[in-house]
Design a protein around this motif. Structure first.
Motif, PDB file in Angstrom:
ATOM      1  N   SER A 154       0.842  -1.202   0.000  1.00 33.88           N
ATOM      2  CA  SER A 154       0.000   0.000   0.000  1.00 33.88           C
ATOM      3  C   SER A 154       0.874   1.248   0.000  1.00 33.88           C
ATOM      4  O   SER A 154       2.090   1.190   0.152  1.00 33.88           O
ATOM      5  N   ASP A 199       1.126   3.462   2.250  1.00 38.84           N
ATOM      6  CA  ASP A 199       1.776   3.699   3.546  1.00 38.84           C
ATOM      7  C   ASP A 199       2.662   2.531   3.994  1.00 38.84           C
ATOM      8  O   ASP A 199       3.119   2.495   5.128  1.00 38.84           O
ATOM      9  N   GLN A 221       1.941  -0.870   4.084  1.00 44.01           N
ATOM     10  CA  GLN A 221       1.325  -2.103   4.566  1.00 44.01           C
ATOM     11  C   GLN A 221       1.468  -3.176   3.498  1.00 44.01           C
ATOM     12  O   GLN A 221       1.458  -2.886   2.303  1.00 44.01           O
ATOM     13  N   ALA A 272       3.655   4.260  -3.079  1.00 47.51           N
ATOM     14  CA  ALA A 272       4.528   3.496  -2.182  1.00 47.51           C
ATOM     15  C   ALA A 272       5.975   3.948  -2.356  1.00 47.51           C
ATOM     16  O   ALA A 272       6.437   4.172  -3.466  1.00 47.51           O
ATOM     17  N   THR A 274      10.737   1.054   0.350  1.00 50.91           N
ATOM     18  CA  THR A 274       9.952  -0.077   0.857  1.00 50.91           C
ATOM     19  C   THR A 274       9.930  -1.200  -0.166  1.00 50.91           C
ATOM     20  O   THR A 274      10.147  -2.362   0.168  1.00 50.91           O
TER      21      THR A 274
END
Length: 134
Positions: free
Chosen positions: A64, A66, A68, A105, A109
């Motif tokens: 996601s 953020d 997740q 995203a 990450t």
């Protein structure tokens, strides 16, 4: 009385034409030349495929905006995702893993996650992208 006329002098050559030619050559090479650094070895960028359906099977990892994570529709922690993928790769080394990341995203990450999955022995890691509006 006869006066001798001074001999005719040749017209001085102007350097203006030469300056113009050099300026045009400079502009030409600035426009045509490459200004970026090139690698000392051959680099072939990946090719994106558009318009074909992705083959079925494998695992889908969603990321996601953020950060997740969800593996095959089930939300999990990063450690849980790595553990589950490790088990599935041990059972099937040819497992295709799709990473479907949100456009917002963060790369810090997604990229380390993809590198870690490849480090576990995954042979087919695919980053799912959607072409922008024309």
């Amino acid at each position: 009385m006869k006066l001798a006329r001074p001999p005719k002098r040749a017209a001085p050559e102007t350097i203006v034409a030469l300056i113009d030619v050099v300026f045009f050559l400079l502009v030409f090479f600035l426009l045509v030349g490459r200004m970026d650094a090139t690698a000392p070895f051959d680099v072939t960028p990946p090719i994106a495929f558009e318009g074909t359906d992705m083959p079925g099977g494998g695992a889908t990892l969603a990321v996601s905006a953020d950060g997740q994570l969800a593996l095959d529709g089930t939300e999990r922690t990063r450690d849980g995702v790595i553990e589950m993928l490790g088990e599935r790769l041990a059972a099937d080394p040819g497992l295709r893993i799709r990473i479907n990341a949100h456009a917002g995203a963060a790369l810090n990450t997604v990229l380390p996650l993809a590198a870690e999955i490849e480090g576990m022995g995954a042979q087919d890691v695919v980053l799912v992208v959607t072409p922008g509006a024309p």
